[in-house]
Design a protein around this motif. Sequence first.
Motif, PDB file in Angstrom:
ATOM      1  N   ARG A   6       0.839  -1.199   0.000  1.00  0.00           N
ATOM      2  CA  ARG A   6       0.000   0.000   0.000  1.00  0.00           C
ATOM      3  C   ARG A   6       0.875   1.250   0.000  1.00  0.00           C
ATOM      4  N   ASP A  98      -2.389   1.635  -5.127  1.00  0.00           N
ATOM      5  CA  ASP A  98      -2.638   0.671  -4.051  1.00  0.00           C
ATOM      6  C   ASP A  98      -3.765   1.107  -3.128  1.00  0.00           C
ATOM      7  N   ILE A  99      -3.990   2.401  -3.061  1.00  0.00           N
ATOM      8  CA  ILE A  99      -5.035   2.964  -2.214  1.00  0.00           C
ATOM      9  C   ILE A  99      -5.848   3.960  -3.035  1.00  0.00           C
ATOM     10  N   ASP A 190      -8.502  -0.011   0.125  1.00  0.00           N
ATOM     11  CA  ASP A 190      -7.439  -0.780  -0.488  1.00  0.00           C
ATOM     12  C   ASP A 190      -7.873  -1.051  -1.929  1.00  0.00           C
TER      13      ASP A 190
END
Length: 254
Positions: A6, A98-99, A190
Amino acid sequence: MWWRSRSRVVGIIPARYASSRFQGKPLALILGKPMIQRTWEQARLAKTLDALVVATDDERIRQCCEEFGAEVVMTSEKCPNGTERCNEAVKRLKRKFDIVVNIQGDEPLIDPDIIDGVVMALKASPDAMCSTAVTSLKPQDASDTNRVKCIVDKQGYAIYFSRGLLPFNKKGVANDKFPYLLHLGIQCYDAHFLSMYPLIAPTALQLEEDLEQLKVIENGYKIKVINVDHDAHGVDSPGDIASIESLMRGRNIA
């Protein structure tokens, strides 16, 4: 594990023109600037975002956003909610993230520190698939169904969200000594979980309360919650514009 990576973060502002309560809301002028531009300018101040994108299904909004310099992704008119519009937008981007932060387009005074806060909370909570923010609920908003209430456990994870007073007591009235929590609209996901979200069937609680985050909880996933000091100023109807403009004048915001 996939959650260990992340790192790269994208903020997405879903914006649609059609609305039963406020047609064309993203383009409503606030002290001479479209509301979507006000929100974008605030969100751009966040330090944790690697990219900031407006996701829309309307050509008028696309043109407006590109004129003030925003990156825009066109999405389907069939997206049932902002979360799924964010998911579609991420898929259309040519970069990997990733986020994903779902930033409400009707919060022209969103605090960029809150955006950074939910991102950092998700990065620090590998067992959570989402993060969000709450603040103190004003007593006068206790019975307002547009003000979503939240309760959290002692570890800072959401237990439940509701349009009704939460928690409820035997007297059936708000307790002025209880620290009720107001859910702020920002949602942080996420990216891997966000891609799964549309595949999860709607749940009974989600449909009854009309709250997307209940599908997450009802399926056993965790939502990390941060408590912030923030005076929420969302725009639900045309009548809210005047109060927002008054606040901005008081803060000397041009």
